[in-house]
Scaffold this active site. Sequence first.
Site, PDB file in Angstrom:
ATOM      1  N   LEU A 103       1.075  -0.973   0.052  1.00 36.79           N
ATOM      2  CA  LEU A 103       0.003   0.158   0.072  1.00 36.79           C
ATOM      3  C   LEU A 103       0.971   1.183   0.005  1.00 36.79           C
ATOM      4  CD1 LEU A 103      -2.663  -1.121   2.624  1.00 36.79           C
ATOM      5  CD2 LEU A 103      -2.941  -1.289   0.283  1.00 36.79           C
ATOM      6  N   ASP A 104       0.507   2.015  -0.726  1.00 35.13           N
ATOM      7  CA  ASP A 104       1.281   3.509  -0.785  1.00 35.13           C
ATOM      8  C   ASP A 104       1.372   3.842   0.910  1.00 35.13           C
ATOM      9  OD1 ASP A 104       1.276   3.375  -3.455  1.00 35.13           O
ATOM     10  OD2 ASP A 104      -0.345   4.480  -3.830  1.00 35.13           O
ATOM     11  N   LYS A 105       2.420   4.729   0.807  1.00 32.56           N
ATOM     12  CA  LYS A 105       2.756   5.328   2.162  1.00 32.56           C
ATOM     13  C   LYS A 105       1.448   6.145   2.762  1.00 32.56           C
ATOM     14  CE  LYS A 105       6.376   8.116   4.827  1.00 32.56           C
ATOM     15  NZ  LYS A 105       7.335   9.000   4.763  1.00 32.56           N
ATOM     16  N   LYS A 191      -5.102   5.210  -7.689  1.00 32.64           N
ATOM     17  CA  LYS A 191      -4.782   6.520  -7.822  1.00 32.64           C
ATOM     18  C   LYS A 191      -4.898   7.130  -9.518  1.00 32.64           C
ATOM     19  CE  LYS A 191      -2.519   7.021  -3.247  1.00 32.64           C
ATOM     20  NZ  LYS A 191      -1.326   7.128  -2.900  1.00 32.64           N
TER      21      LYS A 191
END
Length: 242
Positions: A103-105, A191
Site C-alpha cells: 500500500l502506498d505510504k 490513484k
Amino acid sequence: MQRLDKLLSGTGKWSRREVKLLVKQGRILADGAPAPSPEAKYAPETAVLSVDGEPVMLSRYTWVMLNKPAGVLSATEDGRGRTVLDLLPTELQKLGLFPVGRLDKDTEGLLLLTNDGQTAHRILSPKYHVDKVYYARTAGRLEEVDCRAFESGMTLEDGLACLPAGLEILSVGETSECLVTLREGKFHQVKRMLAFRGKPVLYLKRLSMGKLPLDAALEPGGFRLLTEGERQMLQNGGKGIV
Ligand code: URA
C-alpha cells in the site's frame, strides 16, 4: 526438533519471556506432561501443546492482519522511515514476515503480512481472481460514465492496460466517495485510474482482500494474527477467498 520457547513465540501469542513464566507456573502441557523447561525440544509436526488447557496450533507460517496507518512504508526495511514491520512486536519481527502486496505510504487499511511466499503469490496474482476492495474519496464528481470506463478495462495515458475493474459510487458532491474493486495491483493503480478519469484521489483505504475484510476492531496501527479459519480460507487457494 525445536525449543519450546521458539515454537510458542513463533505463534506470535507469547514472547519467550512469557513462555518461561508459563513453564514455571506449570501452565504448559507438552505431549501430555507439564513442560519441563523453555529449552525442552519438540517436533513441530507432531508435538501436542496446550496452554491453560487450550490447544496451541503450531503452523509453519505466520499470518498477520494489520490496519496500516498513513505515513508508514509497506516495506520490510527502509533507512528513511518507519515500516509496517516496526509496528509489530519483536517476536513477530523475527519471523521473516513481508507485506502481501504494497500500500502506498499515504494509503490506509488492510495489509497482510506473512512468511508464506506461495500463498502470498496466489493472493496477488490476477489469475486467482482475489478481488481487492478500496474505499476512495476523490476530488470532482464521479459519474456513471466513469463506472463504465472501469468495467471495460481502460488503458492509461502511460500505456498501462488495466483489467476490468469495479467502480461503485457512494456519494457525489464537491468530492466523491466510491468503492474500487481490483483484481490486480499495479503501482499506484487506484490513484492512476481515478486520476485518468479526472477525479484525483484525496484519501484511500483498502477494505478487503477476497473474502477477508479488515477487522473493524483494529485501530490504525493495530494488528492481530489471522484465525485458523481465515488461514485455511487463504491456503485453500485464491478462488476460495473471492
Ligand atoms: N492503489 C493505489 O493507488 N495505492 C495503493 O496504496 C493501493 C492501490
